[in-house]
Design an enzyme around this catalytic site. Sequence first.
Site, mmCIF file in Angstrom:
data_model
loop_
_atom_site.group_PDB
_atom_site.id
_atom_site.type_symbol
_atom_site.label_atom_id
_atom_site.label_comp_id
_atom_site.label_asym_id
_atom_site.label_seq_id
_atom_site.Cartn_x
_atom_site.Cartn_y
_atom_site.Cartn_z
ATOM 1 C CG LEU A 318 3.483 -4.223 -0.553
ATOM 2 C CD1 LEU A 318 4.844 -3.990 -1.173
ATOM 3 C CD2 LEU A 318 3.585 -5.203 0.587
ATOM 4 C CG ASP A 319 -0.743 0.877 4.699
ATOM 5 O OD1 ASP A 319 -1.303 1.778 4.055
ATOM 6 O OD2 ASP A 319 -0.408 0.984 5.881
ATOM 7 C CE LYS A 320 3.881 6.749 2.802
ATOM 8 N NZ LYS A 320 4.672 6.975 4.033
ATOM 9 C CE LYS A 533 -4.599 2.281 2.322
ATOM 10 N NZ LYS A 533 -3.786 2.059 3.513
#
Length: 799
Positions: A318-320, A533
């Site tokens: 999950l990207d913040k 990522k």
Amino acid sequence: MSVRSLSTKDFERISLDEAFKMLGSGPNGLSEDEARRRLSVYGPNVVEEKKESPLLGFLKRFWGPMPWLLEVAILLSLIIGHTIEAIIIASLLLINAVVGFLHQESSRKVLEMLRSRLAPRAKVLRSGGLKTIEAGLVVPGDVVVVELGDVVPADCKVVEGELSVDQSILTGESLPVDVSSNGILFAGSIIKRGRAKCLVVNTGKNTYFGKTVELVKIARPKSHQQEVMLAITKYSMYIGVAVMIAASIYTYVSGLKNALISILTFDVAILMGCVPVALPAVMTIMQAAGARELAQKGVLVSRLDAVEDAASVDVLCLDKTGTITMGSLEVSEVIPIDPHGEKEVIELALYASAEDTQDPIDSAILRKAKELGVVRRGKQISFTPFDPSIKRTEGVVELDGKMIRVAKGAPQVIISLCSETPSGLEQTLERLAERGLRTLLVAYGEEGGKMSIAGIIAFSDPPRPDSADLIGKLKSLFVKPVMLTGDSFPIAKEIALKVGIGERGYPLSHVREKLSEVIENVDFIAEVYPEDKYAVVKALQGKGHMVGMTGDGVNDAPALRQAELGIAVSNATDVAKSSAGVVLLTPGLRGIVDVIDVSRRVYQRALTWILNKVAKVVQFTFLLTLGLIWLRYDVLTLMGMALLVFANDFATMSLSTDNAEPSLSPRKWNIKNLMISSSTIGVALLIEALLAIYLGVHIFNLSKGGMQTFILLTMVFTSQFRVLILRERRWFWSSRPGRELTLSIIGVTIAFLALGTLGVIVEPIPTTAALFSLAYSAIFTLGIDPLKVFIIKKTGLLG
């Protein structure tokens, strides 16, 4: 001169004069003629993807192991003079290719609509004047002007001016970054404050944005659906070809078949039975049905195989910024200094804030004031907007008959304006910084006099309201969430704990060299950049995990493409959307749970079809051989075989929309266990078919043609009841079949009863024999259900 070898980072290290010299430009930009020349050299300021010819894409559907087997069957049919059978097989192959191609083209068109240029318009100095042009026409050496609200059209070096820039879609940093003269702006960044003149240093694919898109192009995971299809084709082929060769040799040596044509006829029948003709079309229809269902839930599927792959995802990255969090600053704490109160601090801050603004700090203060019911009691006399050189805003207000000067800004700046520093202030600021909060101080005093600190305002990028709930649901589905962010470790840890992701995490720099060793034991990783990522996703895949990735920015695009399931959130950039397998059309992340739920049901439908098909291959190929040895003639004609293929493969396409319960945990294709389960059931069905031959011979005394019709009907009826037991991993009565499947079974059953008794295409048999075949198939096939339940549990396919 050409500067294609210089990256944007290289330009950051050289002076403005050197940059102008290298680019052959000046403070007043380029002439129109020179800009046109450079456009022909450097190309448009866009990032383009190589497109495959639709015709080539369609023709590729006739190339591969599965089409090859069908094409061999067509060729053999023509050689032995069975033109009708050849036409039927060719039709099945063509239908399969057309259905798959149409769904693929539909998906491709959706993707193309999502793509757009880097920025729609740009203000550029050309031939001494400022003009607005299409961003795609900007070239290296151009001088552009950017200001509040603009999207930076290309990678630039600031010539003059001060800016506050939102680079979150590129770097993952949630807070705006201050950029001044000689600093670098990346294409796709958003100007939040200020105005500046900038020199364009890189355009198109050479920008930071473009380099990220290049990563996207090379990031392509293997399609697990294709792997499964290939494996099923391979094992079906092994079974069919092995039986075909052995049977052909035996029949020739034993004298059952001496003519080459007769042997070839038998071989074609075997091939028709062992090739899963409609598998590609069925899988595509299943995925398309899932995509339509998700569209109704606010989720757009842009890559059809993502619908199936999501069922296997066991780790979700999950990207913040903008994904778990709101992607905007909010006031998280107000700490007043005695004798002031919280509302008083916010009111003072209002006087040093612009009312009509896109400044994220001022906007956050205005929202907090509204939340607390704070209003401006005084009369605003003047307001000085933020200036990066002094790092504060100021306002003068007439309040209670006095002229009050208010300032808000960086702590060290405000402290320098005040007569004294409150006790414990520095320790409080340090504690807030350790939690990853951004702080500013508010001070006030009579105009012309010394100022006093009224309080601290702390800012953060807060979690979305549904994030904690989503994390809990993901964990209940046995999907592990891992947060990846470009923010600092304290900010990352604060958010991870708030939403329930966990407390185990590191800055990437601490674990970069041992990423593959620790990746399975972390809940979050901080200070992560685009290529990092991508590496994290690859590391998880290297450990055997099926990975999902959510994101909204250009920085997420490579990982979105590499992941088995890439999910772009609703406010994602175009490049993120085009890289993802699914796009959420509504804010928040609730759609992710819907994606997993629907995909797991699609997986169960696909599993049913494959179990059904392999069981049929085992039953049919051995029946054809053993029946030939027993009766000394083919138990099915080529026409009968073509009809059986139609009844089994294409009538059961209704499985694509059948009722199915989602599995409780991630499901991965296990070819070995799948083959064991379906082969065991296939052997039981083979025994059923062999017993049917015995009954046909000894009870009904059928002729050769009559026996072939009797066996055809038995095989068709068995295939319908086989679907009923295999669609459920539990007892077949545990759930009701879908309407389409029910109608399909009834329709096929009635059609073949009529065909067999009326003698359409095949030799007719007595009605009693046809009804006996139906009743026998129902009783025996449904009676196999206990064996199915046992073997499904043993091989781990339940759930």
